[in-house]
Design a protein around this motif. Structure first.
Motif, PDB file in Angstrom:
ATOM      1  N   VAL A   1     -10.765  -8.134  -9.044  1.00 13.21           N
ATOM      2  CA  VAL A   1     -10.212  -8.504  -7.737  1.00 13.21           C
ATOM      3  C   VAL A   1      -8.731  -8.785  -7.885  1.00 13.21           C
ATOM      4  CG1 VAL A   1     -10.273 -10.213  -5.879  1.00 13.21           C
ATOM      5  CG2 VAL A   1     -12.392  -9.437  -6.917  1.00 13.21           C
ATOM      6  N   GLY A   2      -7.920  -8.151  -7.042  1.00 12.43           N
ATOM      7  CA  GLY A   2      -6.488  -8.416  -7.077  1.00 12.43           C
ATOM      8  C   GLY A   2      -5.700  -7.138  -6.910  1.00 12.43           C
ATOM      9  N   TYR A   3      -4.395  -7.288  -6.935  1.00 11.45           N
ATOM     10  CA  TYR A   3      -3.528  -6.123  -6.844  1.00 11.45           C
ATOM     11  C   TYR A   3      -2.921  -5.890  -8.220  1.00 11.45           C
ATOM     12  CZ  TYR A   3      -0.344  -2.650  -5.428  1.00 11.45           C
ATOM     13  OH  TYR A   3       0.293  -1.444  -5.351  1.00 11.45           O
TER      14      TYR A   3
ATOM     15  N   GLY B   1       0.834  -1.204   0.000  1.00  8.59           N
ATOM     16  CA  GLY B   1       0.000   0.000   0.000  1.00  8.59           C
ATOM     17  C   GLY B   1       0.864   1.248   0.000  1.00  8.59           C
ATOM     18  N   GLY B   2       0.287   2.315   0.566  1.00  4.80           N
ATOM     19  CA  GLY B   2       0.920   3.621   0.508  1.00  4.80           C
ATOM     20  C   GLY B   2       2.276   3.713   1.203  1.00  4.80           C
ATOM     21  N   LEU B   3       2.510   2.863   2.207  1.00  2.03           N
ATOM     22  CA  LEU B   3       3.812   2.882   2.883  1.00  2.03           C
ATOM     23  C   LEU B   3       4.937   2.713   1.856  1.00  2.03           C
ATOM     24  CD1 LEU B   3       5.689   2.722   5.376  1.00  2.03           C
ATOM     25  CD2 LEU B   3       5.101   0.300   5.565  1.00  2.03           C
TER      26      LEU B   3
ATOM     27  N   GLY C   1      -8.559  -0.023  -3.785  1.00  2.00           N
ATOM     28  CA  GLY C   1      -7.981  -0.164  -2.446  1.00  2.00           C
ATOM     29  C   GLY C   1      -8.283  -1.471  -1.771  1.00  2.00           C
ATOM     30  N   ARG C   2      -7.783  -1.543  -0.551  1.00  2.00           N
ATOM     31  CA  ARG C   2      -7.969  -2.756   0.251  1.00  2.00           C
ATOM     32  C   ARG C   2      -9.420  -2.849   0.699  1.00  2.00           C
ATOM     33  NH1 ARG C   2      -5.591  -1.854   4.957  1.00  2.00           N
ATOM     34  NH2 ARG C   2      -4.819   0.261   4.636  1.00  2.00           N
ATOM     35  N   PHE C   3      -9.988  -4.048   0.634  1.00  2.26           N
ATOM     36  CA  PHE C   3     -11.352  -4.260   1.121  1.00  2.26           C
ATOM     37  C   PHE C   3     -11.293  -4.426   2.639  1.00  2.26           C
ATOM     38  CE2 PHE C   3     -12.691  -6.316  -3.180  1.00  2.26           C
ATOM     39  CZ  PHE C   3     -12.661  -5.064  -3.762  1.00  2.26           C
TER      40      PHE C   3
ATOM     41  N   GLY D   1      -3.636   8.908   2.895  1.00  5.49           N
ATOM     42  CA  GLY D   1      -4.318   8.568   1.651  1.00  5.49           C
ATOM     43  C   GLY D   1      -3.521   9.144   0.493  1.00  5.49           C
ATOM     44  N   LEU D   2      -3.187   8.283  -0.443  1.00  5.82           N
ATOM     45  CA  LEU D   2      -2.461   8.751  -1.632  1.00  5.82           C
ATOM     46  C   LEU D   2      -3.373   8.734  -2.850  1.00  5.82           C
ATOM     47  CD1 LEU D   2       0.850   6.776  -0.997  1.00  5.82           C
ATOM     48  CD2 LEU D   2       0.397   9.182  -0.539  1.00  5.82           C
ATOM     49  N   ASN D   3      -4.350   7.829  -2.824  1.00  5.27           N
ATOM     50  CA  ASN D   3      -5.236   7.673  -3.996  1.00  5.27           C
ATOM     51  C   ASN D   3      -5.864   8.993  -4.432  1.00  5.27           C
ATOM     52  OD1 ASN D   3      -4.726   5.165  -2.979  1.00  5.27           O
ATOM     53  ND2 ASN D   3      -6.732   4.323  -3.434  1.00  5.27           N
TER      54      ASN D   3
HETATM   55  P1  ADP Z   1      -3.202   2.302   2.138  1.00  2.35           P
HETATM   56  O1  ADP Z   1      -1.742   2.311   2.180  1.00  2.35           O
HETATM   57  O2  ADP Z   1      -3.848   2.511   3.461  1.00  2.35           O
HETATM   58  O3  ADP Z   1      -3.767   1.098   1.443  1.00  2.35           O
HETATM   59  P2  ADP Z   1      -2.934   4.698   0.441  1.00  2.35           P
HETATM   60  O4  ADP Z   1      -3.976   5.566  -0.178  1.00  2.35           O
HETATM   61  O5  ADP Z   1      -1.887   5.377   1.209  1.00  2.35           O
HETATM   62  O6  ADP Z   1      -3.698   3.567   1.280  1.00  2.35           O
HETATM   63  O7  ADP Z   1      -2.142   3.919  -0.690  1.00  2.35           O
HETATM   64  C1  ADP Z   1      -2.664   2.898  -1.442  1.00  2.35           C
HETATM   65  C2  ADP Z   1      -1.708   2.608  -2.574  1.00  2.35           C
HETATM   66  O8  ADP Z   1      -1.930   1.277  -3.013  1.00  2.35           O
HETATM   67  C3  ADP Z   1      -1.913   3.484  -3.788  1.00  2.35           C
HETATM   68  O9  ADP Z   1      -0.698   3.573  -4.498  1.00  2.35           O
HETATM   69  C4  ADP Z   1      -2.960   2.695  -4.576  1.00  2.35           C
HETATM   70  O10 ADP Z   1      -2.972   3.027  -5.948  1.00  2.35           O
HETATM   71  C5  ADP Z   1      -2.449   1.298  -4.354  1.00  2.35           C
HETATM   72  N1  ADP Z   1      -3.458   0.221  -4.434  1.00  2.35           N
HETATM   73  C6  ADP Z   1      -4.361  -0.138  -3.503  1.00  2.35           C
HETATM   74  N2  ADP Z   1      -5.058  -1.216  -3.894  1.00  2.35           N
HETATM   75  C7  ADP Z   1      -4.586  -1.537  -5.110  1.00  2.35           C
HETATM   76  C8  ADP Z   1      -4.901  -2.567  -6.050  1.00  2.35           C
HETATM   77  N3  ADP Z   1      -5.832  -3.474  -5.801  1.00  2.35           N
HETATM   78  N4  ADP Z   1      -4.194  -2.625  -7.186  1.00  2.35           N
HETATM   79  C9  ADP Z   1      -3.231  -1.693  -7.434  1.00  2.35           C
HETATM   80  N5  ADP Z   1      -2.889  -0.713  -6.614  1.00  2.35           N
HETATM   81  C10 ADP Z   1      -3.552  -0.626  -5.455  1.00  2.35           C
END
Ligand code: ADP
Ligand code: GLC
Length: 468
Positions: free
Chosen positions: A352-354, A17-19, A296-298, A379-381
């Motif tokens: 569904v997926g990353y 994720g954003g980290l 994002g994460r569900f 939040g980066l999105n």
């Molecule tokens: P968090 O780290 O709490 O999930 P952030 O908004 O800080 O939330 O960062 C989320 C990051 O992960 C962003 O770069 C976003 O585009 C990416 N991301 C989250 N879910 C997915 C996914 N299913 N597929 C691709 N990128 C994802």
């Protein structure tokens, strides 16, 4: 000034994720500041990046974790391709895994990481000016360098602890103390919170200063911090809120190689439309209708549990006059419910997926990005979507509050107050009204693209804090 960032994630090496985005960008931007040498230390993972790049073994040694003797290798990426020195700690059985999280023995995994890093630095007599620890996975480092005899050499090194997400604190039972490097037992209070070893609490107690990834989130922690509210209040004098930036080199709609049609503010309207048409075609959506997206994460902290009802209600209330697309994974109940709706509604698409590529395409194609987060430290999105001309619809919380202002007060986004289906659908109805006024919508796209979320300012703020 020499700074070591310690983190379990770093883009593009390993991202959950954003980290990862922050740790992959912040040091790069810090290194552009005169006199700063920022580096990253992370666990070794079985990921494409490590096979696609060459590494030197710069350290080979052993640590003890309880009865077990663990081999610790430190590998340095040869060319500093990421804009900083990257070190990966490899420990067979613990730090040689496919992914950062999801293992039953993560307490051992993260203890080994922290112990391994400090063992390497003190054995090699490397004394940074600052150790910058990210999240609870590295939260015991400030305690360890001050209190564990093994790291006497590092005593006095300044530490910054950054809380990216206070929902996760890494609590473990006191039995785990047997697997830590030894320290005087009367110091136990610096590790304890309510009868558990709590790495995040220990980070707050022992770091020289700690930060949160937005000022808004810091203020929220005083009243809602999973039991640590009083601690953060007690330690307030060393707390700082520094908003994240975004890596504008990676996230540039003009050059982003993951987009089908690149664009800038001049041709955004036409090019975004082409991106949208292609995406809608692939997912069976209707390009002439507005496209709302969620990425994002569900998880309940992201308000993802509300999404199935949001899909159902918004499609019904608008008589099918919108598209919704969701990309993500996590909680299986949410996943299944959404799959059911994906099957039922032609206006709704689910993946569904990353998928890093697809996420970029969605930011570029969507008209609106939904973020109904209950908790959002930064939040980066929303910042990515704004840079790609997509209007964010966000709950008024944490970092979302600090970065997205409502159109009614002169901003370029839409805010709502409660994480409830009615509030979200109401916000979407406001968006629909805007979408139907062509001139207003186009102005909003341009206004969003003109925001400056580049890292420079925040990178500078961290340096000021280190200096202090
Ligand atoms: P968090 O780290 O709490 O999930 P952030 O908004 O800080 O939330 O960062 C989320 C990051 O992960 C962003 O770069 C976003 O585009 C990416 N991301 C989250 N879910 C997915 C996914 N299913 N597929 C691709 N990128 C994802
Ligand atoms: C965490 C938070 C998110 C933040 C990210 C980077 O994952 O949930 O809000 O943007 O860390 O700091």
């Amino acid at each position: 000034m020499i700074v070591y960032h310690l983190s379990t994630e770093c883009y593009p090496v390993a991202k959950v994720g954003g980290l990862a985005d922050v740790v992959g960008a912040l040091p790069k931007y810090q290194n552009k500041i005169k006199g700063v040498d920022a580096k990253v230390v992370m666990p070794w993972y079985n990921k494409a990046f490590v096979y696609d790049h060459e590494f030197d073994v710069v350290f080979d040694g052993f640590i003890h974790q309880g009865q077990n003797m663990l081999q610790v290798q430190v590998l340095k990426e040869k060319t500093d391709v990421l804009g900083f020195e990257l070190y990966m700690i490899k420990i067979p059985g613990l730090l040689d895994r496919d992914n950062p999280y999801g293992y039953q023995d993560e307490s051992f995994q993260f203890l080994a990481f922290q112990h391994g890093v400090l063992h390497w630095l003190s054995s090699m007599k490397i004394r940074p000016d600052v150790l910058h620890c990210h999240d609870y996975h590295t939260g015991l480092v400030p305690f360890m360098i001050e209190n564990c005899r093994e790291f006497e050499f590092l005593k006095g090194v300044k530490t910054i602890g950054t809380i990216h997400n206070g929902e996760y604190q890494g609590m473990m039972s006191w039995e785990m103390v047997n697997y830590m490097p030894s320290f005087d037992s009367y110091k136990w209070g610096l590790l304890d919170w309510n009868g558990y070893i709590n790495p995040l609490a220990s980070m707050i107690k022992c770091s020289t200063a700690f930060t949160t990834v937005s000022q808004g989130y810091l203020e929220e922690l005083f009243v809602s911090f999973r039991g640590l509210e009083s601690l953060v209040r007690d330690e307030f004098s060393k707390a700082y809120g520094i908003i994240n930036g975004i890596d504008t080199e990676v996230w540039d709609p003009e050059t982003d190689p993951m987009l089908n049609f690149n664009f800038n503010s001049k041709n955004a309207i036409q090019q975004k439309k082409k991106n949208k048409e292609k995406l809608c075609k692939e997912y069976g959506l209707k390009p002439e209708l507005p496209l709302f997206a969620f990425i994002g994460r569900f998880a309940t902290e992201k308000g993802a549990d509300l999404l199935p009802d949001v899909v159902w209600n918004s499609i019904k209330q608008s008589y099918g006059a919108l598209n919704i697309m969701i990309l993500g994974s996590g909680n299986s109940y949410i996943e299944n419910k959404l799959k059911e709706y994906d099957y039922t509604y032609s206006n709704f698409a689910l993946d569904v997926g990353y998928k890093e590529f697809l996420s970029h395409q969605i930011y570029a194609s969507a008209d609106f990005l939904l973020m109904p987060s209950r908790v959002e430290p930064c939040g980066l999105n929303q910042m990515y979507s704004m840079r790609y001309g997509t209007v964010p619809i966000v709950r008024y919380t944490g970092g979302l509050r600090d970065t997205v202002e409502d159109i009614s007060t002169g901003g370029a986004g839409i805010n709502f107050t409660y994480s409830g289906v009615d509030d979200i659908v109401h916000a979407m109805n406001r968006a629909l009204a805007i979408y139907n006024q062509k001139g207003v919508m186009e102005n909003l796209i341009h206004a969003n693209m003109s925001f400056d979320f580049a890292w420079e300012k925040s990178a500078e703020k961290y340096i000021t804090l280190y200096n202090k």
